[in-house]
Write a protein that holds these residues in place. Sequence first.
Motif, PDB file in Angstrom:
ATOM      1  N   VAL A   1      11.569  -6.743  -3.227  1.00  0.00           N
ATOM      2  CA  VAL A   1      10.316  -7.411  -3.313  1.00  0.00           C
ATOM      3  C   VAL A   1       9.947  -8.489  -2.204  1.00  0.00           C
ATOM      4  O   VAL A   1       8.722  -8.604  -1.749  1.00  0.00           O
ATOM      5  CB  VAL A   1      10.074  -7.732  -4.745  1.00  0.00           C
TER       6      VAL A   1
ATOM      7  N   SER B   1       9.696  -6.873   1.375  1.00  0.00           N
ATOM      8  CA  SER B   1       8.246  -6.025   1.563  1.00  0.00           C
ATOM      9  C   SER B   1       7.087  -7.000   1.712  1.00  0.00           C
ATOM     10  O   SER B   1       6.250  -6.603   2.233  1.00  0.00           O
ATOM     11  CB  SER B   1       8.078  -5.157  -0.022  1.00  0.00           C
ATOM     12  N   GLY B   2       7.194  -8.421   1.242  1.00  0.00           N
ATOM     13  CA  GLY B   2       6.114  -9.010   1.429  1.00  0.00           C
ATOM     14  C   GLY B   2       6.163 -10.235   2.149  1.00  0.00           C
ATOM     15  O   GLY B   2       5.570 -11.323   2.341  1.00  0.00           O
TER      16      GLY B   2
ATOM     17  N   PRO C   1       4.773 -17.804  -4.564  1.00  0.00           N
ATOM     18  CA  PRO C   1       5.688 -16.688  -4.426  1.00  0.00           C
ATOM     19  C   PRO C   1       7.211 -17.221  -4.631  1.00  0.00           C
ATOM     20  O   PRO C   1       8.189 -16.587  -5.056  1.00  0.00           O
ATOM     21  CB  PRO C   1       5.424 -15.926  -3.257  1.00  0.00           C
TER      22      PRO C   1
ATOM     23  N   SER D   1       2.932 -11.995  -2.203  1.00  0.00           N
ATOM     24  CA  SER D   1       3.193 -10.655  -3.160  1.00  0.00           C
ATOM     25  C   SER D   1       2.635 -11.051  -4.429  1.00  0.00           C
ATOM     26  O   SER D   1       2.975 -12.361  -5.199  1.00  0.00           O
ATOM     27  CB  SER D   1       4.758 -10.838  -3.660  1.00  0.00           C
TER      28      SER D   1
END
Length: 357
Positions: A11, A14-15, A36, A286
């Motif tokens: 996660v 991916s961000g 985040p 995210s």
Amino acid sequence: MIFFVLVLLLVIISGAHYSKPNEFNTDYISKDGIAPIKGIFVILILFSHGRGYFTLEGVYDEMYLSVQGHLDQMVIAMFLFYSGYGIMEQIKKRGFDYVKSIPQKRFPHLLLIFDIAVVFYMILYVALGNKLSLKTALLALTGWQGILNSSWYIFVTFVLYIFTFIGFFAIKWIKDNRFKLVCIVAVTVLSFGLILVFMRYTEKERFWYDTLILYSLGLWYSYFKPYIEKVTMKNDVLYYVLFTVVLSAYIYFYNNKSVASVNYEIWAVLFTLGIVMITMKVRIESRLLSWFGDHIFSIYILQRIPMVILRELGFADRHKYFFMILSIAITVAIAAVYDDLTGRLTKLIWKPKKQIN
């Protein structure tokens, strides 16, 4: 358990957005920029607390224990740092008006939403067949003692708020911006005094005090931020040289730290500064992580309710991974509801003053 960490890592990756050469993430310490980051660490806390309700003995569990063992109390480090930083930023903007709001609103607001959660823990505690004395109940409402819940962080936060009010009270009369440096020194000295009190005069475990100095670090960082950014964000060469110095010192003090030692405190400071420097170059975007970061308090204070109930129902013994997934899912649900309801309540109590045109 390591698979939970790997999912979290995916996660994060991916961000993640890496800055171009000689460019930096100027949003690295804004409210949206840190959400985040806070989300990452509150999820790690969920993993850490959840695993305390079952036995870890698999090969992959050993990998997780190594990760958890390395991080130790650092999962809480950024919360204290960002808290100190945010409060100092408000003091810089609003001056004594913000300082006086600490006992008027910030402290009682935190106490109220904490005590509401503690009442739920009291009900659960009694429902499980335990006897609750008046003394235990009163101490639990202050955070000094827990009743199934985690409380040390809240108690320390209460005290740090008091220290901030005391340390900065004089700016009511002394307006010189340089005097704020004296105030920061006062809060830092009081914080070290609290550490000594915990170590010498209480039987509290070390996690009650081994990271609280990071709140003061946040105050210092806010005060010197323009100078820090001017040097650190000048160009990539200087940035990586400084990052290498911080990383080298981090490795040294980590390998030479011991419980409740000065080296441990220095290691905690270096860990925090390392995360800050990484976010200067890497921006995390995210919605999931930001949501967790925006609901830190409710997640932190409520997480043990589903964990205790699920353990009593036998989920922890039957399947530890299902226990973790279900605990997190329920925590997220009740945290969302709790924040909504307490948000409505606090708005009724602390209504914003109407401005007269």
